[in-house]
Design a protein around this motif. Structure first.
Motif, mmCIF file in Angstrom:
data_model
loop_
_atom_site.group_PDB
_atom_site.id
_atom_site.type_symbol
_atom_site.label_atom_id
_atom_site.label_comp_id
_atom_site.label_asym_id
_atom_site.label_seq_id
_atom_site.Cartn_x
_atom_site.Cartn_y
_atom_site.Cartn_z
ATOM 1 N N ALA B 57 0.839 -1.202 0.000
ATOM 2 C CA ALA B 57 0.000 0.000 0.000
ATOM 3 C C ALA B 57 0.873 1.250 0.000
ATOM 4 O O ALA B 57 0.585 2.235 -0.688
ATOM 5 C CB ALA B 57 -0.930 -0.019 1.217
ATOM 6 N N HIS B 58 1.943 1.192 0.789
ATOM 7 C CA HIS B 58 2.843 2.335 0.880
ATOM 8 C C HIS B 58 3.486 2.660 -0.477
ATOM 9 O O HIS B 58 3.550 3.824 -0.882
ATOM 10 C CB HIS B 58 3.925 2.038 1.918
ATOM 11 N N ILE B 59 3.922 1.614 -1.161
ATOM 12 C CA ILE B 59 4.545 1.825 -2.475
ATOM 13 C C ILE B 59 3.534 2.422 -3.448
ATOM 14 O O ILE B 59 3.835 3.342 -4.209
ATOM 15 C CB ILE B 59 5.122 0.486 -3.018
ATOM 16 N N TYR B 60 2.297 1.941 -3.341
ATOM 17 C CA TYR B 60 1.240 2.473 -4.196
ATOM 18 C C TYR B 60 1.035 3.955 -3.921
ATOM 19 O O TYR B 60 0.938 4.773 -4.834
ATOM 20 C CB TYR B 60 -0.051 1.682 -3.979
ATOM 21 N N ILE B 61 0.984 4.303 -2.610
ATOM 22 C CA ILE B 61 0.813 5.722 -2.248
ATOM 23 C C ILE B 61 1.998 6.535 -2.753
ATOM 24 O O ILE B 61 1.853 7.654 -3.262
ATOM 25 C CB ILE B 61 0.667 5.875 -0.710
ATOM 26 N N ARG B 62 3.212 5.982 -2.618
ATOM 27 C CA ARG B 62 4.435 6.654 -3.080
ATOM 28 C C ARG B 62 4.326 7.033 -4.555
ATOM 29 O O ARG B 62 4.727 8.126 -4.969
ATOM 30 C CB ARG B 62 5.620 5.711 -2.866
ATOM 31 N N ILE B 63 3.745 6.098 -5.347
ATOM 32 C CA ILE B 63 3.639 6.356 -6.781
ATOM 33 C C ILE B 63 2.484 7.301 -7.089
ATOM 34 O O ILE B 63 2.636 8.283 -7.792
ATOM 35 C CB ILE B 63 3.428 5.021 -7.543
ATOM 36 N N ARG B 64 1.311 7.017 -6.494
ATOM 37 C CA ARG B 64 0.100 7.718 -6.885
ATOM 38 C C ARG B 64 -0.129 9.018 -6.106
ATOM 39 O O ARG B 64 -0.668 9.974 -6.656
ATOM 40 C CB ARG B 64 -1.113 6.795 -6.677
ATOM 41 N N LEU B 65 0.189 9.007 -4.832
ATOM 42 C CA LEU B 65 -0.092 10.172 -3.993
ATOM 43 C C LEU B 65 1.174 10.616 -3.269
ATOM 44 O O LEU B 65 1.218 10.618 -2.039
ATOM 45 C CB LEU B 65 -1.183 9.834 -2.949
ATOM 46 N N PRO B 66 2.191 10.990 -3.998
ATOM 47 C CA PRO B 66 3.492 11.219 -3.365
ATOM 48 C C PRO B 66 3.470 12.334 -2.333
ATOM 49 O O PRO B 66 4.285 12.338 -1.412
ATOM 50 C CB PRO B 66 4.403 11.588 -4.546
ATOM 51 N N ASP B 67 2.527 13.253 -2.422
ATOM 52 C CA ASP B 67 2.543 14.381 -1.491
ATOM 53 C C ASP B 67 1.534 14.246 -0.356
ATOM 54 O O ASP B 67 1.364 15.165 0.437
ATOM 55 C CB ASP B 67 2.265 15.682 -2.262
ATOM 56 N N ALA B 68 0.840 13.105 -0.311
ATOM 57 C CA ALA B 68 -0.234 12.946 0.678
ATOM 58 C C ALA B 68 0.317 12.918 2.100
ATOM 59 O O ALA B 68 1.500 12.680 2.322
ATOM 60 C CB ALA B 68 -1.025 11.675 0.391
ATOM 61 N N ASP B 69 -0.578 13.188 3.062
ATOM 62 C CA ASP B 69 -0.213 13.192 4.480
ATOM 63 C C ASP B 69 0.462 11.876 4.857
ATOM 64 O O ASP B 69 -0.077 10.798 4.584
ATOM 65 C CB ASP B 69 -1.485 13.385 5.322
ATOM 66 N N PRO B 70 1.631 11.947 5.516
ATOM 67 C CA PRO B 70 2.377 10.710 5.778
ATOM 68 C C PRO B 70 1.871 9.915 6.980
ATOM 69 O O PRO B 70 2.288 8.788 7.181
ATOM 70 C CB PRO B 70 3.806 11.213 6.025
ATOM 71 N N TYR B 71 1.025 10.500 7.814
ATOM 72 C CA TYR B 71 0.673 9.806 9.052
ATOM 73 C C TYR B 71 -0.678 9.115 9.030
ATOM 74 O O TYR B 71 -0.943 8.215 9.822
ATOM 75 C CB TYR B 71 0.722 10.787 10.227
ATOM 76 N N LEU B 72 -1.572 9.581 8.147
ATOM 77 C CA LEU B 72 -2.923 9.021 8.166
ATOM 78 C C LEU B 72 -2.938 7.515 7.919
ATOM 79 O O LEU B 72 -3.601 6.765 8.640
ATOM 80 C CB LEU B 72 -3.800 9.733 7.140
ATOM 81 N N PHE B 73 -2.210 7.087 6.917
ATOM 82 C CA PHE B 73 -2.233 5.652 6.614
ATOM 83 C C PHE B 73 -1.636 4.813 7.759
ATOM 84 O O PHE B 73 -2.271 3.853 8.210
ATOM 85 C CB PHE B 73 -1.533 5.368 5.270
ATOM 86 N N PRO B 74 -0.436 5.170 8.273
ATOM 87 C CA PRO B 74 0.092 4.375 9.391
ATOM 88 C C PRO B 74 -0.831 4.378 10.612
ATOM 89 O O PRO B 74 -0.966 3.361 11.286
ATOM 90 C CB PRO B 74 1.413 5.057 9.727
ATOM 91 N N ALA B 114 -7.081 1.492 -3.347
ATOM 92 C CA ALA B 114 -6.312 1.685 -4.575
ATOM 93 C C ALA B 114 -7.246 2.020 -5.744
ATOM 94 O O ALA B 114 -6.948 2.907 -6.557
ATOM 95 C CB ALA B 114 -5.501 0.430 -4.878
ATOM 96 N N VAL B 115 -8.395 1.337 -5.779
ATOM 97 C CA VAL B 115 -9.349 1.577 -6.862
ATOM 98 C C VAL B 115 -9.845 3.021 -6.820
ATOM 99 O O VAL B 115 -9.875 3.719 -7.827
ATOM 100 C CB VAL B 115 -10.533 0.577 -6.769
ATOM 101 N N VAL B 116 -10.202 3.476 -5.611
ATOM 102 C CA VAL B 116 -10.704 4.850 -5.470
ATOM 103 C C VAL B 116 -9.629 5.849 -5.895
ATOM 104 O O VAL B 116 -9.886 6.787 -6.654
ATOM 105 C CB VAL B 116 -11.167 5.118 -4.021
ATOM 106 N N VAL B 117 -8.417 5.629 -5.418
ATOM 107 C CA VAL B 117 -7.317 6.548 -5.749
ATOM 108 C C VAL B 117 -7.087 6.558 -7.254
ATOM 109 O O VAL B 117 -6.856 7.614 -7.871
ATOM 110 C CB VAL B 117 -6.031 6.147 -4.990
ATOM 111 N N GLN B 118 -7.170 5.367 -7.852
ATOM 112 C CA GLN B 118 -6.914 5.221 -9.277
ATOM 113 C C GLN B 118 -7.939 5.965 -10.122
ATOM 114 O O GLN B 118 -7.585 6.710 -11.026
ATOM 115 C CB GLN B 118 -6.922 3.724 -9.634
ATOM 116 N N PHE B 119 -9.222 5.781 -9.776
ATOM 117 C CA PHE B 119 -10.269 6.300 -10.657
ATOM 118 C C PHE B 119 -10.849 7.626 -10.212
ATOM 119 O O PHE B 119 -11.705 8.174 -10.863
ATOM 120 C CB PHE B 119 -11.387 5.253 -10.787
ATOM 121 N N LEU B 120 -10.396 8.135 -9.075
ATOM 122 C CA LEU B 120 -10.963 9.386 -8.590
ATOM 123 C C LEU B 120 -9.863 10.410 -8.374
ATOM 124 O O LEU B 120 -9.889 11.171 -7.422
ATOM 125 C CB LEU B 120 -11.735 9.112 -7.277
ATOM 126 N N ARG B 121 -8.891 10.404 -9.265
ATOM 127 C CA ARG B 121 -7.777 11.335 -9.157
ATOM 128 C C ARG B 121 -8.323 12.747 -8.975
ATOM 129 O O ARG B 121 -7.851 13.493 -8.151
ATOM 130 C CB ARG B 121 -6.913 11.305 -10.430
#
Lengths: 482, 443
Positions: B57-74, B114-121
């Motif tokens: 999931a982290h790698i996916y976020i790194r690629i797709r949402l590189p600037d997103a908040d770093p703490y929410l997911f952990p 991942a699906v939401v992030v992918q299709f709801l850019r």
């Protein structure tokens, strides 16, 4: 909008702080109240998962043990009493839904193995399940059985104490109950008109009758009001506060000393003696013997009753000057009530040279591996009378058994010292017109006392000398024989 | 410059995931050791498995949402891990595989994320469909009352059942409603403020635009009566008032809304038995300790056993020994917080609350950083509904408010909750990613 967002966050922080506050309240501040809540079964279930210690008689007979049901996390232990009703009093019972009573209740913390926090953390680290400690009592199963058989179903009680240590060697109350039946039948047992759940040895409050003359005599001799040779005129009858007080059988004895008066249980002698001693002094000696406060035995205080003079309407203890009739108290009547354990303590005090030892049922606590954790140290409760006074009383009490009212307590080859008592309780309920409370208190051997005893039977038409003395004799015989 | 900030944010996220995996491993090891007296490598592999999924999931976020908040997911992964450990501890008691099911839902949740992030850019398209989304949300809420698929639990219609699959539509509906409210208020917030009149010292919103307020209020009341879901109704309404306040800045609107809710709630309290029961039990749980008051009392009793540090994993009594009867009812769902306090003590409970507070803080940070009204309101709404849900259930089991059946987000057992909350996370991270990128890139 940013200012509002920050305020909203502040609001949510406050909400969460409230959650922390409430959690702290339930988990810490109010936790003890919640644990004691009647509908909270968690502490009971937890107790059930601890293997409660075994209770042994003095000879190693198992009185109470816990046997496991199920395995692993869902294991639960159930209490079992292999000797059924024999030790029902004073051991009591321990069940999850019915709770603990008597000895099981008083010694609960040892039986569930409540140690210092430190030990249990170590046990936890070692992965040991919590196990209770085993408790050995001083109770003698043979003496217990003898008392049981001798009472033969008549309501009454027997208490036998080792005078030099205060160890309780026998304590029987009848009618008996079987603690194994408690889980199924507690409601029925509670309603039992015979009161089988009541330990009469510690909770039965009876008029002590002439056995109380020992206390009057002790007070008189020890305080120097009389000496063994002082003569007092004992007529057949006296008029006390407007009503006659007569001797049993109506005989007049003339000028007699305290030994003759005890031997023949002369009421008029002791009524006069009581007045000579006086309320304050008699009360002082009663206090020293343990009257007017609960016996310091290892049983729950709410399951032990006080002995003393009680106001019949309020049930309050009466003090000197509150209208008590000292002449009748001196012969164990008026509104004086005493428990069998209290009268056994009187006998034990005289047997032990005037020193009252704290009566104790337990003897030793061992952990599950057999290591001794604690041993009962005999503890003097009070120095009641001098050794000389005790010796003088002993001589008189020997005469009671050899030539007086207590001959039925005599044992072959052993001198017995004792005192009988027969209190008339007319109009007592559940007695079918049998009005007497029969008593015998005493000890043996008279010159080297090993056992002191009180035996009493409710609702009889016999006397202390005919009904109670043989019971006491049989129990003392058993305990001396060993 | 932008790149350094970006990678350091993602590195912080990666670093934050390590303690999460450690907690899971140690938790599983503790529970396993408690139950089986033998430590196996099984628990270790659970931790590795969890770490691997989080890493993906982290790698996916790194690629797709590189600037997103770093703490929410952990932080959300931490809650999930916490829940997994508690469920694993319940497995042996119930002879079920709650932890495995929940882990599967977690994986599925991440896939959905991942699906939401992918299709709801460009999530702003949601604004265009706000009425459709609102209709879907209300439809979801009504589903439990539909014949054939509706299911009643404890007097409330909370779930639908299609064949073997159960589903709690309120969990998804909360996201739909928040999207609608954020979008509607973004458009109307000015007129709500400008057109406001002062009547009797109170600032009232203009009648013309009062419509949606009344609709949402009506919907909340409706839920109370028709779906009998007191908890969700409370949480929706709280989130609605929060959004209204943030959008208009008028505290008086909140007061009006609150009093309207109170009046409605009082009316329902005096007419609808189910709601009245809940409130009466809350006020005096001892009136019927073995029946209606059982749940909340057992919750309090379980917490009392916890003390400061708790009894330890798998040490609290959940089922009556020797039976399958639950002493702590719904220990895997509604009352999981009580179980946590019982076994991990006040400190365990505070830790959980602290995690929710941190998530709220990060969520509102996202809202603060967002540049447009819709993003701000959406992030605020999503964060509020998440935080209020935690408050409603923890408040329920600690008797702050009446106990109602909502899940403890991400900790309670249940697929719908996991899926919905990972959609919520996806939306928050999308907003955050855009906001930070704009801040750095200077669009």
């Amino acid at each position: 909008m940013n200012a509002q967002i920050i305020k909203l966050f502040a609001f949510i922080t406050v909400c969460f702080a409230v959650l922390v506050g409430f959690t702290s309240y339930w988990a810490v501040f109010d936790a003890d109240n919640l644990k004691n809540e009647r509908v909270n079964k968690r502490p009971l279930f937890k107790a059930q998962q601890i293997k409660r210690g075994t209770i042994f008689a003095a000879d190693g007979t198992v009185i109470a043990r816990s046997t496991p049901n199920g395995r692993g996390a869902s294991i639960q232990y159930v209490r079992e009493y292999p000797t059924a009703g024999l030790f029902g009093h004073p051991i009591g019972y321990s069940f999850i839904s019915q709770g603990n009573s008597e000895f099981e209740s008083f010694h609960n913390s040892e039986l569930v193995g409540d140690d210092s926090e430190f030990t249990s953390i170590i046990d936890e680290l070692r992965g040991k399940d919590p196990v209770g400690h085993n408790v050995t009592t001083s109770l003698d199963p043979v003496a217990q059985q003898t008392a049981f058989d001798q009472l033969a179903g008549r309501p009454g009680a027997v208490v036998a104490i080792e005078p030099s240590t205060g160890k309780i060697r026998a304590m029987v109350s009848q009618p008996p109950y079987d603690p194994n039946q408690v889980p199924e039948d507690l409601t029925a047992l509670n309603r039992d008109p015979g009161g089988s759940l009541l330990n009469r040895a510690t909770q039965g409050q009876y008029p002590p009758g002439s056995t109380f003359k020992l206390v009057t005599a002790a007070a008189a001799l020890d305080s120097g009001v009389i000496d063994p040779d002082t003569l007092i005129d004992a007529p057949a009858s006296l008029n006390i506060q407007g009503s006659p007080l007569a001797n049993f059988g109506g005989s007049a004895f003339g000028e007699i000393n305290v030994e003759t008066a005890l031997t023949n249980s002369v009421n008029t002698f002791f009524a006069k003696l009581g007045r000579k001693v006086g309320e304050d002094r008699l009360y002082e000696y009663m206090d020293r013997f343990g009257f007017n406060s609960k016996p310091q035995i290892d049983l729950p205080t709410d399951e032990v009753m006080t002995s003393g003079v009680f106001d019949s309407s309020t049930g309050e203890l009466l003090s000197p000057g509150e209208g008590v009739d000292i002449s009748r108290i001196a012969i164990g009547q008026e509104r004086l009530l005493a428990t069998p354990i209290q009268m056994a303590e009187v006998a034990a005090t005289i047997a032990n040279g005037g020193k009252l030892m704290k009566p104790q049922i337990w003897d030793q606590v061992r952990d599950a591996d057999g290591r001794v954790l604690d041993t009962m140290n005999p503890d003097e409760q009070s120095n009641v009378i001098s050794e000389d006074s005790a010796a003088e009383l002993t001589i008189a009490m020997k005469a009671v058994v050899t030539e007086g009212t207590g001959t039925a307590a005599a044992l072959s080859g052993v001198d017995v010292a004792g005192k009988t008592g027969t209190a008339e309780v007319p109009g007592r309920e559940n007695c079918d017109g049998l009005p007497n409370q029969a008593w015998f208190v005493g000890f043996a051997p008279a010159d080297d006392p090993q056992i002191a005893i009180a035996a009493t039977v409710e609702c009889t038409d016999g006397q202390g000398g005919t009904v109670a003395a043989p019971i006491a004799a049989a129990v003392m015989q058993t305990l001396i024989g060993e | 410059m932008g790149r350094t900030v970006r990678s350091s944010a993602r590195n912080r996220e990666l670093l934050a995931l390590v303690p999460v995996a450690l907690l899971l491993t140690m938790g599983f090891a503790a529970v396993f050791g408690q139950n089986d007296d033998v430590l196996s490598t099984l628990s270790l592999s659970y931790g590795l498995y969890f770490l691997a999924i989080c890493l993906a999931a982290h790698i996916y976020i790194r690629i797709r949402l590189p600037d997103a908040d770093p703490y929410l997911f952990p932080l959300m992964a931490l809650l999930t891990a916490f829940g997994l450990v508690m469920l694993y501890r319940l497995d042996s008691e119930f002879s079920r595989e709650l932890a495995r099911d929940q882990a599967n839902w977690f994986v599925l949740g991440l896939v959905l994320f991942a699906v939401v992030v992918q299709f709801l850019r460009d999530y702003t398209v949601l604004e265009r469909y706000r009425y459709t989304i609102a209709a879907i949300g209300i439809g979801l809420l009504l589903a439990p009352r539909l014949p054939l698929i509706g299911a009643q639990v404890n007097g409330a219609y909370l779930g639908v059942k299609i064949g073997p699959f159960g589903f709690q539509p309120a969990e998804l509906a909360k996201i739909c409603i928040v999207i609608f409210l954020a979008s509607y208020l973004r458009e109307h917030r000015e007129v709500l403020v400008v057109g406001a009149k002062r009547v009797l010292g109170l600032t009232l919103p203009p009648l013309k635009h009062l419509g949606p307020l009344l609709v949402v209020w009506g919907a909340a009341m409706f839920m109370l009566i028709f779906i009998r879901d007191l908890g969700s109704s409370l949480m929706f309404f709280a989130a609605f008032l929060a959004l209204l306040y943030v959008a208009t800045g008028r505290f008086s609107f909140v007061v009006i809304g609150m009093s309207m809710f109170m009046v409605g709630a009082y009316f329902i309290y005096s007419t609808v038995g189910h709601v009245a029961d809940r409130v009466d039990i809350w006020l005096d749980p001892y009136q019927d300790p073995s029946d209606t008051g059982f749940q909340v009392l057992q919750s309090m009793f379980a917490q009392a056993d916890g003390g400061l540090f708790g009894e330890g994993f798998a040490e609290s009594i959940v089922a009556i020994p020797g039976t399958d009867t639950q002493l702590l009812p719904a220990a895997q769902t509604d009352l999981i917080y009580s179980l946590i306090v019982s076994e991990l003590g006040l400190f365990g409970g505070c830790a959980i609350i602290a995690i929710y507070l941190l998530i709220a803080a990060r969520g509102f940070k996202v809202a603060l950083m967002a540049n447009d009204g819709f993003s701000k309101l959406l992030a605020t709404g999503l964060t509020s509904v998440f935080a209020f849900q935690a408050f409603v259930i923890i408040g329920g089991v600690t008797r702050v408010i009446p106990l109602t059946g909502v899940t403890l987000p991400l900790v309670s057992y249940g697929g719908s909750s996991i899926l919905a909350n990972f959609i919520l996370l996806a939306l928050l991270l999308l907003i955050s990613d855009r906001a930070r990128r704009e801040a750095q890139g200077g669009h």
